[in-house]
Enzyme design. Sequence first.
Site, PDB file in Angstrom:
ATOM      1  CG  ASN A   1      57.595  60.787  91.290  1.00 40.84           C
ATOM      2  OD1 ASN A   1      58.299  61.100  92.247  1.00 40.84           O
ATOM      3  ND2 ASN A   1      57.451  59.542  90.895  1.00 40.84           N
TER       4      ASN A   1
ATOM      5  CG  ASP B   1      65.419  53.752  90.507  1.00 39.32           C
ATOM      6  OD1 ASP B   1      64.760  54.788  90.675  1.00 39.32           O
ATOM      7  OD2 ASP B   1      65.350  53.073  89.465  1.00 39.32           O
TER       8      ASP B   1
ATOM      9  N   GLY C   1      58.680  49.139  90.627  1.00 40.03           N
ATOM     10  CA  GLY C   1      59.364  49.788  91.745  1.00 40.03           C
ATOM     11  C   GLY C   1      59.719  48.808  92.839  1.00 40.03           C
TER      12      GLY C   1
ATOM     13  CG  HIS D   1      66.629  54.532  86.430  1.00 42.92           C
ATOM     14  ND1 HIS D   1      65.596  54.592  87.320  1.00 42.92           N
ATOM     15  CD2 HIS D   1      66.170  55.117  85.303  1.00 42.92           C
ATOM     16  CE1 HIS D   1      64.555  55.183  86.759  1.00 42.92           C
ATOM     17  NE2 HIS D   1      64.887  55.507  85.542  1.00 42.92           N
TER      18      HIS D   1
ATOM     19  CG  HIS E   1      62.508  57.361  83.076  1.00 46.51           C
ATOM     20  ND1 HIS E   1      62.829  56.248  83.816  1.00 46.51           N
ATOM     21  CD2 HIS E   1      61.562  56.954  82.190  1.00 46.51           C
ATOM     22  CE1 HIS E   1      62.103  55.217  83.402  1.00 46.51           C
ATOM     23  NE2 HIS E   1      61.328  55.622  82.423  1.00 46.51           N
TER      24      HIS E   1
END
Lengths: 339, 434
Positions: free
Chosen positions: B99, B314, B333, B241, B188
């Site tokens: 991304n 992550d 984040g 995650h 995800h």
Amino acid sequence: MGVSKSKSKSDATDPMAAIALPNRHLLGIEGLDRPTVTSLLERAHSFADLAPREQLTHLKGLTVFTIFFENSTRTRVSFDLAARKMGASVVNVPVATSSIKKGESLIDTAVTLNAMHPDILVMRHQNSGASLLLSKYVNAAVINAGDGRHEHPTQALLDALTIERRLGYIEGLNIAICGDIANSRVARSNIHLLSILGANIRVISPTTLVPKQITEMGVDLYHDMEEGLHGVDIVMLLRLQQERMQGAETPSQREYFHRYGLTREKLSLANPEALIMHPGPMNRGVEISSELADDVERSLITTQVEMGVAIRMACLEALAFGLINREGKDSKDKAQGIS
Amino acid sequence: MTSTLFKHVRMIDPASNTDMIGECLIEHGKISQISDQSGGITPPIDAQIIDGNAKILAPGLIDMRVQSCHPGAAQKETPLTLAQAAARGGVTSIVCLPNTNPVLDDPEMLKSQCRMLAGLSDPVHAIKVYAYGAATSGLNGESMAELGLLSDAGAVGFTNATHAISNSLTMRRVLSYAAMLKQPVIQHAEDPVLAAGGEMHEGEHSMRLGLKGIPDAAEEIIIARDLALLRMTGGHYHVAHISTAKGIALIRAAKAEGLHVTCDTAPPYALLNDIAVRDYDSRFRLSPPLRHENDRLAVLDGLADGTIDAVASDHSPQDRDVKSLPFGLAEPGYSGIETLLALMLTLYHGGHLSLMQVLALTSYHPAQILGLSGGQITVGAPADLALIDIDRSWQIRGQTFASLSGSTPFEGAPVQGRVLGTWVDGTRVFDPKS
């Protein structure tokens, strides 16, 4: 009309009778204790008893900024009026037309406004927690005039004041809060406040407009309005927060009114003298039938607006009192060489 | 290239499940000799000798979920700061999400990104960089990207990065095509419609705080659907995650069923829960959100019983501008790569995991999942190593990070376990004394 004039012992004209709050800011009802709330209400009663044109000077020399990121008429005007009645200067910071809407962050705005040394900042913001964030970046005392779906403390206080004006007490009353609980900051603040004051609270809402965890806040949950209204002394209606809804949380306004709109027929299931409240602005024919909204015997809606000014006078005064006390202490500390 | 002899180190190799005191010689970028005897290895005359004082020599960490922010977001992280942060954390290999801006959906982009991040940044701190290819063009979630070309260019798997591939037909095709290429698909797992506008985990705390909830079912739905698709397509499906008890239960059952399924989690989901959000502190705004305490306990169980195969940092650094906002407007984040090891060692010190498990979860297992060469201490393996003092205590302070982003939900947390040195292909890339 049976509005009992206050038995307030507080002298509205005496600035030294101001209430001290436990915190520098007023960000929510959660965390306040009963003595604080009771004395704040008592102080507000004394302001409500004042003659309409009475001008006070308790906040003379202080500056109040109102900054509303969400549209509001009554709350903003109410704060504005309250501050002026207390003798403060008021600056209504325009948001819609200013750089704030053009991407300036809340913190940049806070730092900018802080440089102008306001004493009290009244803020409404569409995001929960925004007033707490603001309070970390300014020297002024912050009043939360509504943050997202979180809290709207002065609304809850004015609601309590309104009930006390009419009935004289809150302890033991059965109060139903009806409608869009999920998106309502008024509901959260009222649940906290009315719990502190000893009311029995129930919420009435369709499953899609109330988180089921609401019962963790010590309230009873009803999905059937007719069942929920039995034995109720006060019906608090909430606005359908269409601007805060995502997609359709109810099938239609027609269906909402059918199941959750208050009509004289549904009201007859509550206690005989049950009273109606609404924080406004009302959607007539959605939350309440128009005819019932105008029934002065049952509806406290205009009293709520009136009490809004008195409670905000008390809140502004309490925060200003806190600021001045702190400053006094700070300068004394400085004089004594304490840092 | 010089050779290095580690004397008196406790070598822990999760690949062979061995834990022994001894010596280890690295030459020409590879592990050339291992001995359990003191003085058992005669080093070359020019070898650098490092006395380990019985500290732990472990495989360098392989961090399988990192947002590199390069190209496209130099204000959040640069290749140099990322490499320095990784080396300080004992991480020798990172796997980047696609991304970036532009997106890694093009083979040349992918190749140049890996080269850029690994080589050109700073040879002193060079680490190994791998990347996932975008599963769909421009991460649009609809049309398959050029998976074959990306695979040939070095992609180690395919993913839509921070969003789920929510279109079932697209996901079926991606799973099927990736199976043919023998590549994993990394998901995800969050239903974007159910989670729309969500600010935190849905539960009592979101209700009290007036924040819009993301229900655990958003994860459960995507995993359950993907498993149904996987039964049709075959191949390797990996959940990134993972954060909910329901999701972990689905993975556990899928493994028992014999499906080729793996998953990872990140330290916040093992160590924190949604109560942390109480002051609307945007450091706790993460994606997926911090979950209920029962979910956290399920993560610990999943780590202990092997349902959760790996732990990644992550690492998703954010600059101050996007964190200094009301909670719901702040970007999710945190800066995690420097604290991955120390936080995982918390689980060892707390008695939840063995040291062997901690190191397997962060090095050998990620290597196995993605088919990478590192993650072991055996003769002939690349000399990607970390020397660790597992007892040294320190306090996490975002300000002191090498990463450009200092935003961490663990700000102020006391931890135990410090990296004393990091080696990549035999070259020391981190020395706390320099």
